[in-house]
Design an enzyme around this catalytic site. Sequence first.
Site, PDB file in Angstrom:
ATOM      1  N   HIS A   1     146.913  46.762  31.355  1.00 44.06           N
ATOM      2  CA  HIS A   1     147.486  47.556  30.264  1.00 44.06           C
ATOM      3  C   HIS A   1     148.205  46.638  29.276  1.00 44.06           C
ATOM      4  CE1 HIS A   1     150.432  50.970  29.001  1.00 44.06           C
ATOM      5  NE2 HIS A   1     149.436  50.837  28.145  1.00 44.06           N
TER       6      HIS A   1
ATOM      7  N   GLU B   1     150.925  45.162  31.797  1.00 46.24           N
ATOM      8  CA  GLU B   1     151.230  45.919  33.011  1.00 46.24           C
ATOM      9  C   GLU B   1     149.945  45.876  33.862  1.00 46.24           C
ATOM     10  OE1 GLU B   1     152.139  50.008  31.986  1.00 46.24           O
ATOM     11  OE2 GLU B   1     153.838  50.067  33.356  1.00 46.24           O
TER      12      GLU B   1
ATOM     13  N   SER C   1     146.439  54.028  29.233  1.00 42.74           N
ATOM     14  CA  SER C   1     147.895  54.139  29.159  1.00 42.74           C
ATOM     15  C   SER C   1     148.448  55.016  30.263  1.00 42.74           C
ATOM     16  CB  SER C   1     148.296  54.787  27.826  1.00 42.74           C
ATOM     17  OG  SER C   1     147.767  54.086  26.756  1.00 42.74           O
TER      18      SER C   1
ATOM     19  N   ASN D   1     154.700  53.995  30.061  1.00 39.58           N
ATOM     20  CA  ASN D   1     154.575  55.275  29.353  1.00 39.58           C
ATOM     21  C   ASN D   1     155.296  56.421  30.036  1.00 39.58           C
ATOM     22  OD1 ASN D   1     153.223  54.730  26.916  1.00 39.58           O
ATOM     23  ND2 ASN D   1     151.492  54.092  28.156  1.00 39.58           N
TER      24      ASN D   1
HETATM   25  N1  NAD Z   1     147.322  52.670  20.757  1.00 41.90           N
HETATM   26  C1  NAD Z   1     148.191  52.077  21.566  1.00 41.90           C
HETATM   27  O1  NAD Z   1     149.310  51.702  21.159  1.00 41.90           O
HETATM   28  C2  NAD Z   1     147.811  51.808  22.998  1.00 41.90           C
HETATM   29  C3  NAD Z   1     148.611  50.937  23.752  1.00 41.90           C
HETATM   30  C4  NAD Z   1     148.230  50.614  25.058  1.00 41.90           C
HETATM   31  C5  NAD Z   1     147.080  51.192  25.605  1.00 41.90           C
HETATM   32  N2  NAD Z   1     146.332  52.075  24.847  1.00 41.90           N
HETATM   33  C6  NAD Z   1     145.117  52.624  25.462  1.00 41.90           C
HETATM   34  O2  NAD Z   1     144.016  51.883  24.998  1.00 41.90           O
HETATM   35  C7  NAD Z   1     142.846  52.721  24.923  1.00 41.90           C
HETATM   36  C8  NAD Z   1     142.309  52.687  23.509  1.00 41.90           C
HETATM   37  O3  NAD Z   1     143.301  53.180  22.635  1.00 41.90           O
HETATM   38  P1  NAD Z   1     143.216  52.910  21.051  1.00 41.90           P
HETATM   39  O4  NAD Z   1     144.553  53.265  20.495  1.00 41.90           O
HETATM   40  O5  NAD Z   1     142.637  51.567  20.794  1.00 41.90           O
HETATM   41  O6  NAD Z   1     142.141  54.032  20.641  1.00 41.90           O
HETATM   42  P2  NAD Z   1     141.311  54.159  19.268  1.00 41.90           P
HETATM   43  O7  NAD Z   1     141.091  55.617  19.075  1.00 41.90           O
HETATM   44  O8  NAD Z   1     141.956  53.357  18.181  1.00 41.90           O
HETATM   45  O9  NAD Z   1     139.903  53.427  19.627  1.00 41.90           O
HETATM   46  C9  NAD Z   1     139.021  53.907  20.600  1.00 41.90           C
HETATM   47  C10 NAD Z   1     137.632  53.362  20.271  1.00 41.90           C
HETATM   48  O10 NAD Z   1     136.755  53.662  21.372  1.00 41.90           O
HETATM   49  C11 NAD Z   1     135.476  53.954  20.835  1.00 41.90           C
HETATM   50  N3  NAD Z   1     134.721  54.677  21.857  1.00 41.90           N
HETATM   51  C12 NAD Z   1     134.884  55.963  22.284  1.00 41.90           C
HETATM   52  N4  NAD Z   1     134.030  56.235  23.308  1.00 41.90           N
HETATM   53  C13 NAD Z   1     133.323  55.083  23.534  1.00 41.90           C
HETATM   54  C14 NAD Z   1     132.314  54.701  24.475  1.00 41.90           C
HETATM   55  N5  NAD Z   1     131.871  55.562  25.399  1.00 41.90           N
HETATM   56  N6  NAD Z   1     131.824  53.442  24.417  1.00 41.90           N
HETATM   57  C15 NAD Z   1     132.263  52.549  23.489  1.00 41.90           C
HETATM   58  N7  NAD Z   1     133.233  52.855  22.573  1.00 41.90           N
HETATM   59  C16 NAD Z   1     133.754  54.097  22.614  1.00 41.90           C
HETATM   60  C17 NAD Z   1     135.763  54.746  19.569  1.00 41.90           C
HETATM   61  O11 NAD Z   1     134.653  54.704  18.666  1.00 41.90           O
HETATM   62  C18 NAD Z   1     136.998  53.991  19.024  1.00 41.90           C
HETATM   63  O12 NAD Z   1     136.618  52.964  18.122  1.00 41.90           O
HETATM   64  C19 NAD Z   1     143.293  54.107  25.391  1.00 41.90           C
HETATM   65  O13 NAD Z   1     143.018  54.224  26.754  1.00 41.90           O
HETATM   66  C20 NAD Z   1     144.803  54.068  25.119  1.00 41.90           C
HETATM   67  O14 NAD Z   1     145.510  54.954  25.945  1.00 41.90           O
HETATM   68  C21 NAD Z   1     146.662  52.381  23.562  1.00 41.90           C
END
Ligand code: NAD
Length: 295
Positions: free
Chosen positions: A142, A154, A121, A192
Amino acid sequence: MNEIHHISVIGAGTMGNGIAHCFAQHGFNVSLVDTSKDALQKAMQTISVNIDRQINKQLLTPDDKTHILSRISTNSSLENAVNNSDLVVEAIIEDEQAKMNLFRQLDNLCKPSCILASNTSSISVTKLASCTNRTDKVVGMHFMNPVPVMKLIEVVRAYRTSDETMHQIEEIAKTLDKIPVRVNDYPGFISNRILMPTLNEAIYALYERVAGVEEIDTIMKLGMAHPMGPLQLADFIGLDVCLSILNVLYKGFGNPKYAPCPLLVNMVQAGYLGVKTLRGFYYYTPDKKPSGVAV
Ligand SMILES: NC(=O)c1ccc[n+]([C@@H]2O[C@H](COP(=O)([O-])OP(=O)(O)OC[C@H]3O[C@@H](n4cnc5c(N)ncnc54)[C@H](O)[C@@H]3O)[C@@H](O)[C@H]2O)c1
């Protein structure tokens, strides 16, 4: 040009399960990888429930469900999942060091033609690329939350991303029935950089008790025609994710206007992360419906 058939999605949380769902729905074979077996199991349940929603809206059929689920395999080992991938989409926690380590590993494990995309993000895609020997093939992809519903991707051009990689990601975004929009690689990109200060300001307004949770959300919904209030949206994104992004903006621009509100910091430290922990600014039922104000 590298043809893209097999996709790996790393991280099976809020975003990873949606990204895997979306690729599988459009005919790609997907390996979904997470270090947590529990996260993989929950991700498959979420995908199944979300496909049922699409069936209820007559967007998909029960047969489609069988095909989509059969195209997704889950894996807790990175090695087995990525060696044959044409595109890897990284969606692990928003932590720079964790992502840098992962990009180093991916660069060693993936075939040279494989594109490495990050769903980050806010973290510098150029920095992630610098952990690899394929800087031209590292790009930001993104997706927006919820992935199966939201149209935008994005597409973040890192400093050394090639035209060919940008083009391939834009083409694959269109195959997913999404609309790609190009941006350059600066903290928070566009989405963001504009959204997070808005959410943070809403949290500051609550912290200063200018108004309560429901009042703030109602004003932004009815007054600005936002489909969801900023506090509920923060819960939906994940308060830990919001805090990480604000910290990247704060550090990246060195401007106090991005400093995260102390209330947000406290809530994350207390483990109240929003919908995923069933408590943030609101309480949530296990099927993720708000059930009352929590702050
Ligand atoms: N939540 C949102 O609305 C949103 C929107 C757009 C982008 N993002 C981005 O997407 C990414 C994920 O966000 P999220 O909300 O899904 O997070 P989340 O916390 O829901 O999920 C992250 C997952 O990654 C796993 N993980 C951690 N380290 C790991 C590794 N080394 N190898 C494999 N798995 C691993 C964890 O076990 C977890 O299941 C982030 O970079 C976030 O900024 C989030």
